[in-house]
Write a protein that holds these residues in place. Structure first.
Motif, PDB file in Angstrom:
ATOM      1  N   VAL A  93       0.833  -1.196   0.000  1.00 58.03           N
ATOM      2  CA  VAL A  93       0.000   0.000   0.000  1.00 58.03           C
ATOM      3  C   VAL A  93       0.872   1.252   0.000  1.00 58.03           C
ATOM      4  O   VAL A  93       0.571   2.240  -0.672  1.00 58.03           O
ATOM      5  N   TYR A  94       1.980   1.185   0.712  1.00 56.05           N
ATOM      6  CA  TYR A  94       2.861   2.357   0.724  1.00 56.05           C
ATOM      7  C   TYR A  94       3.420   2.618  -0.682  1.00 56.05           C
ATOM      8  O   TYR A  94       3.475   3.753  -1.155  1.00 56.05           O
ATOM      9  N   ARG A  95       3.795   1.539  -1.346  1.00 57.45           N
ATOM     10  CA  ARG A  95       4.313   1.688  -2.715  1.00 57.45           C
ATOM     11  C   ARG A  95       3.248   2.287  -3.636  1.00 57.45           C
ATOM     12  O   ARG A  95       3.537   3.147  -4.471  1.00 57.45           O
ATOM     13  N   LEU A  96       2.007   1.838  -3.445  1.00 58.26           N
ATOM     14  CA  LEU A  96       0.907   2.366  -4.243  1.00 58.26           C
ATOM     15  C   LEU A  96       0.798   3.882  -4.065  1.00 58.26           C
ATOM     16  O   LEU A  96       0.678   4.635  -5.041  1.00 58.26           O
ATOM     17  N   ALA A  97       0.861   4.328  -2.816  1.00 59.45           N
ATOM     18  CA  ALA A  97       0.763   5.768  -2.544  1.00 59.45           C
ATOM     19  C   ALA A  97       1.962   6.507  -3.150  1.00 59.45           C
ATOM     20  O   ALA A  97       1.826   7.614  -3.675  1.00 59.45           O
ATOM     21  N   GLU A  98       3.123   5.860  -3.091  1.00 56.96           N
ATOM     22  CA  GLU A  98       4.340   6.487  -3.637  1.00 56.96           C
ATOM     23  C   GLU A  98       4.242   6.737  -5.133  1.00 56.96           C
ATOM     24  O   GLU A  98       4.622   7.807  -5.624  1.00 56.96           O
ATOM     25  N   VAL A  99       3.752   5.740  -5.887  1.00 61.36           N
ATOM     26  CA  VAL A  99       3.741   5.906  -7.344  1.00 61.36           C
ATOM     27  C   VAL A  99       2.502   6.661  -7.832  1.00 61.36           C
ATOM     28  O   VAL A  99       2.400   6.982  -9.015  1.00 61.36           O
ATOM     29  N   SER A 100       1.577   6.957  -6.923  1.00 67.08           N
ATOM     30  CA  SER A 100       0.325   7.614  -7.349  1.00 67.08           C
ATOM     31  C   SER A 100       0.616   8.918  -8.090  1.00 67.08           C
ATOM     32  O   SER A 100      -0.060   9.245  -9.070  1.00 67.08           O
ATOM     33  N   ASN A 101       1.610   9.653  -7.639  1.00 67.32           N
ATOM     34  CA  ASN A 101       1.899  10.942  -8.274  1.00 67.32           C
ATOM     35  C   ASN A 101       2.431  10.781  -9.698  1.00 67.32           C
ATOM     36  O   ASN A 101       2.137  11.596 -10.572  1.00 67.32           O
ATOM     37  N   ASN A 102       3.225   9.723  -9.918  1.00 68.25           N
ATOM     38  CA  ASN A 102       3.738   9.472 -11.268  1.00 68.25           C
ATOM     39  C   ASN A 102       2.607   9.224 -12.259  1.00 68.25           C
ATOM     40  O   ASN A 102       2.717   9.567 -13.440  1.00 68.25           O
ATOM     41  N   ILE A 103       1.533   8.619 -11.754  1.00 69.16           N
ATOM     42  CA  ILE A 103       0.414   8.287 -12.651  1.00 69.16           C
ATOM     43  C   ILE A 103      -0.195   9.566 -13.220  1.00 69.16           C
ATOM     44  O   ILE A 103      -0.453   9.660 -14.425  1.00 69.16           O
ATOM     45  N   ILE A 104      -0.410  10.554 -12.342  1.00 70.77           N
ATOM     46  CA  ILE A 104      -1.036  11.798 -12.803  1.00 70.77           C
ATOM     47  C   ILE A 104      -0.125  12.471 -13.842  1.00 70.77           C
ATOM     48  O   ILE A 104      -0.592  12.931 -14.889  1.00 70.77           O
ATOM     49  N   ASP A 105       1.170  12.511 -13.557  1.00 74.69           N
ATOM     50  CA  ASP A 105       2.122  13.092 -14.518  1.00 74.69           C
ATOM     51  C   ASP A 105       2.029  12.377 -15.871  1.00 74.69           C
ATOM     52  O   ASP A 105       1.975  13.008 -16.926  1.00 74.69           O
ATOM     53  N   GLN A 106       2.011  11.034 -15.803  1.00 72.01           N
ATOM     54  CA  GLN A 106       1.994  10.234 -17.028  1.00 72.01           C
ATOM     55  C   GLN A 106       0.730  10.519 -17.841  1.00 72.01           C
ATOM     56  O   GLN A 106       0.792  10.716 -19.061  1.00 72.01           O
ATOM     57  N   CYS A 107      -0.401  10.546 -17.153  1.00 69.38           N
ATOM     58  CA  CYS A 107      -1.672  10.729 -17.866  1.00 69.38           C
ATOM     59  C   CYS A 107      -1.734  12.111 -18.513  1.00 69.38           C
ATOM     60  O   CYS A 107      -2.216  12.246 -19.647  1.00 69.38           O
ATOM     61  N   VAL A 108      -1.273  13.127 -17.809  1.00 72.47           N
ATOM     62  CA  VAL A 108      -1.282  14.475 -18.393  1.00 72.47           C
ATOM     63  C   VAL A 108      -0.395  14.503 -19.641  1.00 72.47           C
ATOM     64  O   VAL A 108      -0.763  15.069 -20.671  1.00 72.47           O
ATOM     65  N   ALA A 109       0.752  13.842 -19.573  1.00 72.38           N
ATOM     66  CA  ALA A 109       1.657  13.813 -20.729  1.00 72.38           C
ATOM     67  C   ALA A 109       1.021  13.109 -21.925  1.00 72.38           C
ATOM     68  O   ALA A 109       1.323  13.422 -23.078  1.00 72.38           O
ATOM     69  N   GLN A 110       0.120  12.166 -21.646  1.00 72.61           N
ATOM     70  CA  GLN A 110      -0.552  11.439 -22.742  1.00 72.61           C
ATOM     71  C   GLN A 110      -1.677  12.255 -23.364  1.00 72.61           C
ATOM     72  O   GLN A 110      -2.239  11.850 -24.379  1.00 72.61           O
ATOM     73  N   GLY A 111      -2.042  13.361 -22.712  1.00 73.59           N
ATOM     74  CA  GLY A 111      -3.149  14.163 -23.240  1.00 73.59           C
ATOM     75  C   GLY A 111      -4.489  13.850 -22.596  1.00 73.59           C
ATOM     76  O   GLY A 111      -5.541  14.116 -23.179  1.00 73.59           O
ATOM     77  N   VAL A 112      -4.471  13.283 -21.381  1.00 72.64           N
ATOM     78  CA  VAL A 112      -5.731  13.059 -20.662  1.00 72.64           C
ATOM     79  C   VAL A 112      -6.268  14.422 -20.197  1.00 72.64           C
ATOM     80  O   VAL A 112      -5.574  15.154 -19.498  1.00 72.64           O
ATOM     81  N   PRO A 113      -7.485  14.788 -20.610  1.00 74.04           N
ATOM     82  CA  PRO A 113      -8.015  16.118 -20.293  1.00 74.04           C
ATOM     83  C   PRO A 113      -8.640  16.195 -18.905  1.00 74.04           C
ATOM     84  O   PRO A 113      -9.845  16.324 -18.770  1.00 74.04           O
ATOM     85  N   PHE A 114      -7.814  16.151 -17.878  1.00 76.61           N
ATOM     86  CA  PHE A 114      -8.309  16.290 -16.509  1.00 76.61           C
ATOM     87  C   PHE A 114      -8.973  17.657 -16.329  1.00 76.61           C
ATOM     88  O   PHE A 114      -8.604  18.637 -17.003  1.00 76.61           O
ATOM     89  N   ALA A 115      -9.888  17.734 -15.373  1.00 77.77           N
ATOM     90  CA  ALA A 115     -10.531  19.007 -15.046  1.00 77.77           C
ATOM     91  C   ALA A 115      -9.493  19.984 -14.502  1.00 77.77           C
ATOM     92  O   ALA A 115      -8.570  19.594 -13.789  1.00 77.77           O
ATOM     93  N   ARG A 116      -9.669  21.278 -14.868  1.00 77.57           N
ATOM     94  CA  ARG A 116      -8.707  22.294 -14.452  1.00 77.57           C
ATOM     95  C   ARG A 116      -9.403  23.481 -13.806  1.00 77.57           C
ATOM     96  O   ARG A 116     -10.578  23.742 -14.052  1.00 77.57           O
ATOM     97  N   GLU A 117      -8.633  24.216 -13.011  1.00 82.38           N
ATOM     98  CA  GLU A 117      -9.094  25.474 -12.415  1.00 82.38           C
ATOM     99  C   GLU A 117      -8.964  26.576 -13.465  1.00 82.38           C
ATOM    100  O   GLU A 117      -8.278  26.412 -14.466  1.00 82.38           O
ATOM    101  N   TYR A 118      -9.542  27.755 -13.162  1.00 83.74           N
ATOM    102  CA  TYR A 118      -9.433  28.851 -14.124  1.00 83.74           C
ATOM    103  C   TYR A 118      -7.987  29.300 -14.344  1.00 83.74           C
ATOM    104  O   TYR A 118      -7.641  29.811 -15.397  1.00 83.74           O
ATOM    105  N   GLY A 119      -7.134  29.097 -13.360  1.00 86.54           N
ATOM    106  CA  GLY A 119      -5.726  29.448 -13.524  1.00 86.54           C
ATOM    107  C   GLY A 119      -4.955  28.477 -14.398  1.00 86.54           C
ATOM    108  O   GLY A 119      -3.765  28.683 -14.665  1.00 86.54           O
ATOM    109  N   GLY A 120      -5.609  27.399 -14.831  1.00 85.63           N
ATOM    110  CA  GLY A 120      -4.951  26.464 -15.732  1.00 85.63           C
ATOM    111  C   GLY A 120      -4.348  25.244 -15.057  1.00 85.63           C
ATOM    112  O   GLY A 120      -3.863  24.340 -15.720  1.00 85.63           O
TER     113      GLY A 120
END
Lengths: 652, 251
Positions: free
Chosen positions: A114-141
């Motif tokens: 579980v600790y490893r899962l929490a550790e790599v969680s941040n890499n997932i978001i980076d990876q998905c954004v790089a692939q062009g996943v259109p996550f919801a954004r704030e007005y500041g971008g």
């Protein structure tokens, strides 16, 4: 006596994964080209694993039962994906995500995983954004977050109410790129029907291939590889009605179980509190309403029994019940978390109210999820922007407008925490056989928190398996490619053809679906939200009888050597019945309540799950001992080195 | 409880890709309005199986409108008469008592029939494989908040990305064009800074593949947009055309 080694690395929690990666064995690029890996499934775990392994240079064979990898049921996840980014500056951290997940799972998961899962969680978001996943954004971008059950921080990233779709399409695009480059070969409309084991020079049986059925031609085909990865999802459809897709099934896991892989914690199934209630006998599936709705929706039933009865009889409308006559029971019972308590807690609380006679809908099996406060507070536009597509979906199904009248919801089977046992490297007890995503048992303990399934599937596929599988394959670089003409393939195929011939020759009176529905009733009534020793024993008797009925009175029209949907369903149902037996057996063994497993005999005076850490702090792993034999229970002791276990408290 | 209706169902039956197909008509009594369209087909199939006959083959999976597996051309409309939903979200309350409902598979040269109402849509996968991605490997990418993206841009990319790859646009188009499908992906990635880098080569590669697979041309009839269950707008086709033109000019 089977002994399990989880292969958890030594050292402090926060350094285990780094230490592992620094010391594991790797495979050099030239050798990767000579190694084949079969990946079964193209959901978040399967597609991300197949793509990542292909990028590394392995030759990958990737199978799915649908017409395209993009159909896998990960696509239906609505609400979001957790990560410990702390972009909101609200006190989140890797440790807090780890802790919430361990606690949410009622202390029945392995700390290091579980600790490893929490550790790599941040890499997932980076990876998905790089692939062009259109996550919801704030007005500041910058990226937006929302809250989910079981957490006091906002750590959930989302793409409208279609987060699973967008993450899966990201993984699918990475996979498609590898197909284009030739490193991954896709087999769509193929269903794995068995695992092939071959002994090595030392007599050790290793996973070396699969037998699969081409669903269009009906042809049985053989595939060899140096390792096999199961990413086939969960087994919730044992309940017939669930939020799973119609074709979701547990058969690949059962094939591995019968070949010697252990099946861990089968009783741990998640019942999701916010699903659209059952309408009738011909209903084919249940539709989930995202947990994110509990951010702004308030759950209630009438305070007075007579009001509840009048609503059931159609004489009163929910909007006619005065504020003071409404029981917001989650806010009442759990002031600290309110409507955002974890799923198991929310589901049981709904059942408690309905059992006590306060349920609504004509069946009495529903509670209200009300947005009138949110609409008054935020305005219709904001509510529409947040949940519009979910409201539309609700209205299309029920013909009720949730902007004007509260939604009706009821719990339904949604996810299975149990699955194939894996060690820290995600390898099963069969060398060379790996299991990832929902198919394994690893990270969610007895209950999964919302927005954590997407996280685990992608963690396993992008960032864990591509490392750990190399530690296994590094020993295999001298092993030449296997021929599918080996006797092990022929024998496995023969056994399968015999099984199919047997099924086709029953020629009884009952359709697959009619038996599947009966299975669903047995499971929901006796192995559902509240279980007792008696109900589980009854289930075992009924399931044995149902198994007999299946094998003596089933009817499959058509021929086996062509497209035959009834045959596909029959093969899966045969396994679902046995999964049901495993679930009941496991539930009977575990004389405690924890997470999604609620034994009514074991509860605190105020109705909360009562764990027994002295007796049951282990993963219950079942080993197949032969047809109709009682499986052997093997325990993996869960030693909590870093976290102090407490009774889960969402009240204060 | 919704009203119950009696209906006639005229279904396309075809044994295999090369077999000759024909319509068969079946009768169903007392179907509740709360029944979904696919549940109605389940009921019909149960009746067929109980008579020892082969059930009607049709694709379906999630039954909540997101996987894109279900199809069906119902009374002349892909995904049936209601708007902005897939066939699996269509309910029988939209049909009248005594009505005859005609059900056909997607009709397109690029989507051959496998059996009955089931078609082969692998051509869509092949178009994506030709370039419908950002060429990044796993790992080694920047922090997710490194590049801010204006909310309206992200929202428009999300609208394009809502495409479920069902093929209704192709089935609705008299030319059998896949332009709405292709443009949804090209537009999503061209809007985002991560995808901009390859936007020209992507548009060219995907259009070339679409043409090679036998899809027709776009003549702006807008039938695709009207029938799209996710409301993907044809403004994305305009963006695709611009990207394609830029690619041509830079050659």
């Amino acid at each position: 006596m089977t002994k399990l080694d989880a292969k958890t690395p030594q050292g402090p929690l926060s350094e285990k994964w780094t230490h592992y990666k620094n010391h594991q064995k790797l495979v050099n690029p030239a050798n990767k080209r000579r190694l084949d890996v079969i990946v079964v499934g193209t959901g978040l775990a399967g597609a991300s694993a197949a793509a990542s392994l292909g990028e590394l240079g392995f030759r990958v064979l990737n199978f799915c039962i649908q017409d395209s990898p993009r159909r896998a049921h990960s696509i239906a996840a609505q609400g979001g994906i957790n990560a410990a980014k702390n972009y909101q500056n609200d006190g989140d951290s890797v440790y807090r995500l780890f802790y919430d997940t361990i606690k949410g799972g009622d202390y029945r998961a392995r700390e290091a995983n579980v600790y490893r899962l929490a550790e790599v969680s941040n890499n997932i978001i980076d990876q998905c954004v790089a692939q062009g996943v259109p996550f919801a954004r704030e007005y500041g971008g910058l990226l937006d977050n929302r809250s989910f059950g079981g957490a006091q921080v906002s750590r959930t990233f989302y793409a409208k109410g279609q987060t699973g779709q967008q993450l899966l399409l990201g993984a699918y695009s990475a996979l498609s790129r590898q197909v284009h480059q030739g490193s991954v070969k896709l087999y769509t409309r193929y269903e794995m029907l068995d695992l092939v084991l071959i002994k090595d020079a030392n007599g050790l049986e290793r996973a070396r291939g699969i037998i699969a059925r081409n669903l269009v031609t009906g042809k049985i085909e053989r595939f060899a590889a140096h390792a096999v990865v199961i990413a086939s999802g969960g087994y919730g459809n044992a309940f017939f009605l669930s939020t799973n897709a119609m074709n979701s099934n547990g058969s690949a896991a059962m094939q591995c179980y019968r070949k010697g892989a252990l099946f861990a914690n089968p009783a741990f199934a998640q019942i999701h509190p916010t699903c659209i209630p059952v309408h009738g006998e011909f209903q084919s599936k249940l539709t989930l309403m995202s947990e994110s709705l509990r951010n702004d929706g308030r759950i209630w039933v009438p305070k007075k029994l007579e009001d509840a009865q009048a609503i059931r009889e159609g004489q009163l409308k929910p909007t006619q019940i005065a504020e003071e006559d409404r029981d917001y029971y989650l806010e009442r019972r759990y002031p600290a978390f309110g409507n955002l308590v974890p799923r198991d807690v929310a589901s049981r609380a709904a059942k408690e109210r309905c059992d006590a006679g306060f349920g609504v809908n004509n069946t009495g099996l529903a509670v209200y999820l009300d947005f009138s406060d949110a609409i008054n507070r935020l305005g219709l536009k904001t509510v529409e922007a947040r949940y519009g597509n979910l409201f539309q979906m609700y209205e299309k199904i029920t013909a009720d407008n949730p902007y004007e009248t509260p939604m009706m919801i009821f719990p339904a089977i949604h996810y299975t925490m149990g699955g194939i046992w894996v060690d820290y490297e995600l390898m099963t007890t069969i060398p060379g056989l790996f299991a990832i995503g929902e198919a394994n048992f690893s990270d969610h303990g007895a209950n999964r928190l919302g927005a954590s399934a997407l996280m685990q599937g992608l963690a396993d596929g992008y960032f864990v398996l591509p490392y750990t599988i190399q530690n296994y394959l590094s020993d295999q670089i001298q092993v030449p490619r296997f021929s599918v003409d080996l006797p092990e393939f022929a024998e496995t195929e023969k056994a399968l053809e015999d099984k199919i011939a047997t099924l086709m020759s029953i020629k009884g009176k009952r359709s697959v679906d009619s038996i599947h529905k009966e299975l669903g009733h047995i499971m929901w009534d006796h192995v559902g939200m509240g279980r007792t020793k008696e109900s589980l024993e009854t289930a075992l008797v009924l399931l044995q009888a149902l198994k007999k009925e299946f094998w003596s009175n089933l009817f499959i029209p058509g021929e086996p050597n062509t497209l035959n949907v009834e045959l596909e369903k029959a093969l899966r149902l045969a396994d679902f019945i046995e999964i049901g037996q495993l679930m009941a057996l496991d539930g009977l063994n575990r004389n405690e309540s924890c997470g999604g497993h609620f034994r009514e005999e074991y509860q605190t005076p105020d109705g909360e799950a009562l764990r027994d850490d002295e007796q049951y702090s282990y993963a219950s792993c079942w080993k197949y001992k032969g047809e109709d034999q009682q499986p052997e229970l093997v325990k993996e002791s869960l030693d909590y080195e870093f976290v102090v276990r407490q009774q889960r408290n969402y009240k204060a | 409880m919704e009203k119950e209706i009696n209906i006639h169902v005229k279904v396309w039956r075809q044994k295999g890709p090369k077999a000759k197909g024909k319509f068969e008509t079946y009768h169903l009594d007392r179907i509740s309005g709360d029944t979904s369209f696919l549940e109605m087909l389940d009921i019909l199939n149960e009746q067929l199986v109980s008579k020892g006959q082969e059930p009607i083959a049709f694709d379906n999976d999630c039954r909540e409108g997101i996987c894109g597996m279900c199809s069906l051309y119902i009374n002349g409309h892909p995904h049936g008469p209601d708007n902005l939903i897939t066939t699996c979200q269509l309910h029988m309350r939209h049909f009248k008592d005594g009505e005859t409902i005609t059900i056909e598979p997607w009709r397109s040269a690029a989507f051959p029939v496998i059996r009955d109402l089931m078609v082969d849509r692998r051509a869509f996968d092949k178009i994506i494989q030709a370039g419908g991605y950002v060429s990044v490997n796993t790992g080694g990418v920047p922090d997710a908040n490194t590049i801010p993206i204006p909310k309206p841009v992200a929202d428009e990319a999300m609208d394009a990305a809502s495409c479920i790859g069902c093929g209704a646009c192709v089935a609705a188009c008299k030319n059998g064009s896949a332009m709405l499908f292709v443009s949804a992906k090209v537009s999503q990635l061209a809007l985002l800074p991560q995808g901009k880098i390859e936007s020209k080569t992507r548009a060219k590669a995907m259009i070339a593949q679409m043409d090679a697979l036998g899809f027709g041309n776009c003549t702006n009839t807008r039938a695709c947009e009207l029938e799209c269950p996710k409301g993907v707008s044809i403004s994305h086709i305009a963006r695709l055309n611009r990207e394609f033109l830029k690619a041509k000019l830079s050659n």
